[in-house]
Design a protein around this motif. Sequence first.
Motif, mmCIF file in Angstrom:
data_model
loop_
_atom_site.group_PDB
_atom_site.id
_atom_site.type_symbol
_atom_site.label_atom_id
_atom_site.label_comp_id
_atom_site.label_asym_id
_atom_site.label_seq_id
_atom_site.Cartn_x
_atom_site.Cartn_y
_atom_site.Cartn_z
ATOM 1 N N ASN A 56 -1.324 -3.458 4.629
ATOM 2 C CA ASN A 56 -1.455 -3.993 3.284
ATOM 3 C C ASN A 56 -0.126 -3.803 2.574
ATOM 4 O O ASN A 56 0.572 -2.803 2.794
ATOM 5 C CB ASN A 56 -2.557 -3.276 2.513
ATOM 6 C CG ASN A 56 -3.944 -3.614 3.032
ATOM 7 O OD1 ASN A 56 -4.088 -4.255 4.070
ATOM 8 N ND2 ASN A 56 -4.968 -3.183 2.320
ATOM 9 N N LEU A 57 0.211 -4.734 1.703
ATOM 10 C CA LEU A 57 1.472 -4.670 0.975
ATOM 11 C C LEU A 57 1.212 -4.656 -0.518
ATOM 12 O O LEU A 57 0.433 -5.454 -1.032
ATOM 13 C CB LEU A 57 2.353 -5.870 1.331
ATOM 14 C CG LEU A 57 3.719 -5.954 0.633
ATOM 15 C CD1 LEU A 57 4.602 -4.778 1.027
ATOM 16 C CD2 LEU A 57 4.393 -7.278 0.974
ATOM 17 N N PHE A 58 1.870 -3.725 -1.203
ATOM 18 C CA PHE A 58 1.812 -3.648 -2.663
ATOM 19 C C PHE A 58 3.236 -3.738 -3.183
ATOM 20 O O PHE A 58 4.109 -2.966 -2.782
ATOM 21 C CB PHE A 58 1.172 -2.336 -3.110
ATOM 22 C CG PHE A 58 1.233 -2.103 -4.608
ATOM 23 C CD1 PHE A 58 0.185 -2.514 -5.421
ATOM 24 C CD2 PHE A 58 2.341 -1.489 -5.192
ATOM 25 C CE1 PHE A 58 0.243 -2.312 -6.812
ATOM 26 C CE2 PHE A 58 2.403 -1.285 -6.566
ATOM 27 C CZ PHE A 58 1.350 -1.704 -7.371
ATOM 28 N N GLN A 59 3.499 -4.690 -4.067
ATOM 29 C CA GLN A 59 4.806 -4.819 -4.686
ATOM 30 C C GLN A 59 4.632 -5.039 -6.185
ATOM 31 O O GLN A 59 3.909 -5.950 -6.603
ATOM 32 C CB GLN A 59 5.592 -5.985 -4.079
ATOM 33 C CG GLN A 59 6.081 -5.723 -2.664
ATOM 34 C CD GLN A 59 6.893 -6.864 -2.104
ATOM 35 O OE1 GLN A 59 6.399 -7.987 -1.979
ATOM 36 N NE2 GLN A 59 8.151 -6.594 -1.767
ATOM 37 N N GLN A 60 5.253 -4.185 -6.966
ATOM 38 C CA GLN A 60 5.183 -4.307 -8.420
ATOM 39 C C GLN A 60 6.464 -3.729 -9.007
ATOM 40 O O GLN A 60 6.713 -2.520 -8.911
ATOM 41 C CB GLN A 60 3.961 -3.572 -8.972
ATOM 42 C CG GLN A 60 3.724 -3.790 -10.463
ATOM 43 C CD GLN A 60 2.433 -3.124 -10.922
ATOM 44 O OE1 GLN A 60 2.417 -1.925 -11.199
ATOM 45 N NE2 GLN A 60 1.366 -3.899 -10.996
ATOM 46 N N GLY A 61 7.276 -4.609 -9.609
ATOM 47 C CA GLY A 61 8.541 -4.149 -10.161
ATOM 48 C C GLY A 61 9.390 -3.501 -9.087
ATOM 49 O O GLY A 61 9.602 -4.077 -8.012
ATOM 50 N N PRO A 62 9.876 -2.285 -9.315
ATOM 51 C CA PRO A 62 10.750 -1.628 -8.342
ATOM 52 C C PRO A 62 9.990 -0.911 -7.215
ATOM 53 O O PRO A 62 10.604 -0.314 -6.335
ATOM 54 C CB PRO A 62 11.500 -0.602 -9.194
ATOM 55 C CG PRO A 62 10.516 -0.228 -10.251
ATOM 56 C CD PRO A 62 9.750 -1.492 -10.560
ATOM 57 N N ILE A 63 8.656 -0.975 -7.235
ATOM 58 C CA ILE A 63 7.834 -0.233 -6.275
ATOM 59 C C ILE A 63 7.373 -1.143 -5.146
ATOM 60 O O ILE A 63 6.830 -2.235 -5.381
ATOM 61 C CB ILE A 63 6.594 0.381 -6.960
ATOM 62 C CG1 ILE A 63 7.006 1.276 -8.126
ATOM 63 C CG2 ILE A 63 5.752 1.148 -5.943
ATOM 64 C CD1 ILE A 63 7.785 2.492 -7.715
ATOM 65 N N THR A 64 7.568 -0.700 -3.910
ATOM 66 C CA THR A 64 7.027 -1.379 -2.731
ATOM 67 C C THR A 64 6.282 -0.354 -1.887
ATOM 68 O O THR A 64 6.834 0.711 -1.580
ATOM 69 C CB THR A 64 8.136 -2.019 -1.884
ATOM 70 O OG1 THR A 64 8.805 -3.013 -2.654
ATOM 71 C CG2 THR A 64 7.564 -2.663 -0.633
ATOM 72 N N CYS A 65 5.044 -0.669 -1.527
ATOM 73 C CA CYS A 65 4.244 0.200 -0.657
ATOM 74 C C CYS A 65 3.678 -0.632 0.484
ATOM 75 O O CYS A 65 3.228 -1.767 0.270
ATOM 76 C CB CYS A 65 3.081 0.840 -1.415
ATOM 77 S SG CYS A 65 3.543 1.801 -2.866
ATOM 78 N N ALA A 66 3.690 -0.080 1.673
ATOM 79 C CA ALA A 66 3.009 -0.669 2.828
ATOM 80 C C ALA A 66 2.091 0.404 3.380
ATOM 81 O O ALA A 66 2.501 1.561 3.529
ATOM 82 C CB ALA A 66 4.015 -1.129 3.878
ATOM 83 N N TYR A 67 0.842 0.031 3.685
ATOM 84 C CA TYR A 67 -0.130 1.056 4.061
ATOM 85 C C TYR A 67 -1.300 0.430 4.815
ATOM 86 O O TYR A 67 -1.527 -0.786 4.748
ATOM 87 C CB TYR A 67 -0.652 1.771 2.813
ATOM 88 C CG TYR A 67 -1.384 0.845 1.858
ATOM 89 C CD1 TYR A 67 -2.776 0.724 1.893
ATOM 90 C CD2 TYR A 67 -0.686 0.057 0.936
ATOM 91 C CE1 TYR A 67 -3.446 -0.140 1.039
ATOM 92 C CE2 TYR A 67 -1.346 -0.803 0.082
ATOM 93 C CZ TYR A 67 -2.722 -0.900 0.133
ATOM 94 O OH TYR A 67 -3.379 -1.768 -0.700
ATOM 95 N N TYR A 68 -2.027 1.296 5.516
ATOM 96 C CA TYR A 68 -3.250 0.873 6.196
ATOM 97 C C TYR A 68 -4.417 1.024 5.218
ATOM 98 O O TYR A 68 -4.780 2.133 4.835
ATOM 99 C CB TYR A 68 -3.487 1.700 7.459
ATOM 100 C CG TYR A 68 -2.534 1.333 8.579
ATOM 101 C CD1 TYR A 68 -2.641 0.104 9.220
ATOM 102 C CD2 TYR A 68 -1.528 2.207 8.979
ATOM 103 C CE1 TYR A 68 -1.773 -0.254 10.247
ATOM 104 C CE2 TYR A 68 -0.648 1.862 10.002
ATOM 105 C CZ TYR A 68 -0.776 0.637 10.625
ATOM 106 O OH TYR A 68 0.094 0.284 11.639
ATOM 107 N N GLY A 69 -4.997 -0.114 4.841
ATOM 108 C CA GLY A 69 -6.052 -0.113 3.840
ATOM 109 C C GLY A 69 -7.337 0.528 4.294
ATOM 110 O O GLY A 69 -8.142 0.965 3.460
#
Length: 247
Positions: A13-26
């Motif tokens: 799963n990918l989360f991107q918001q402003g300067p934050i990027t996260c990749a993770y197993y949902g």
Amino acid sequence: MNLQRFVKQSSLNLFQQGPITCAYYGNILVDFEPDMFSGSYWQEKQAVTGTATGRGTTYFVAHKDNQLVLRHYYRGGLIGKFLNDSYLYTSVLNTRAAREFQLLMHLQSLGLPAPEPVGFKVHRKGLSYSADIITRLIANSRDLVAQLVKGPLSHEQWLQIGATIYQFHQHGIFHHDLNCHNIMCDDNDNVWLIDFDQGSVKPAMGTWCQKNLDRLLRSFRKEKNTLSQFYWQESDWQALMQGYQRC
């Protein structure tokens, strides 16, 4: 490979918001929030089951049915006194967190005993970034230093440690900081390697392998000279090398 392609191929799963990027197993980080990569988030939920201190604080947390490890990236050495947790940003996939995450994925595909990656976060700050990684906890395990301050290991355990290191070297897995804090043994005497920050894949069984082993031997000798009680002796190293060489 760009980030979107990597995430898709890895079923992340990918989360991107402003300067934050996260990749993770949902399926592991259920009800995901980017604050899950902060120790204070878990403290507020009273989900911290333990901590370990090194360059910073590592958090052991319980989430649903999973036991996880949260680690923030800090610089070491002299430069760490000035930049602390700041690194030069070039791309998300080239960050320390993403590279370690990808290496851990590779280790899982090879069936090697290393932590299972769960997710990573990159916080871009102009030309720099800070980062965090979450892995799954290796259950019922202690690092070699914690074990050796309590008592000696058996000859068979030293053989297994050597054989396990050989497994990684045979697949060309370079551990940047192979020391006795980064080798774990669980209750079933299985051996694991942890903390693959700055690790990489090199030509198998190259000259780097001996340098890796030399670094590990220095760490044993350092702990022996530092700790008042440390059940290690040079003959244990010979047993470790016996296990390494007989594979």
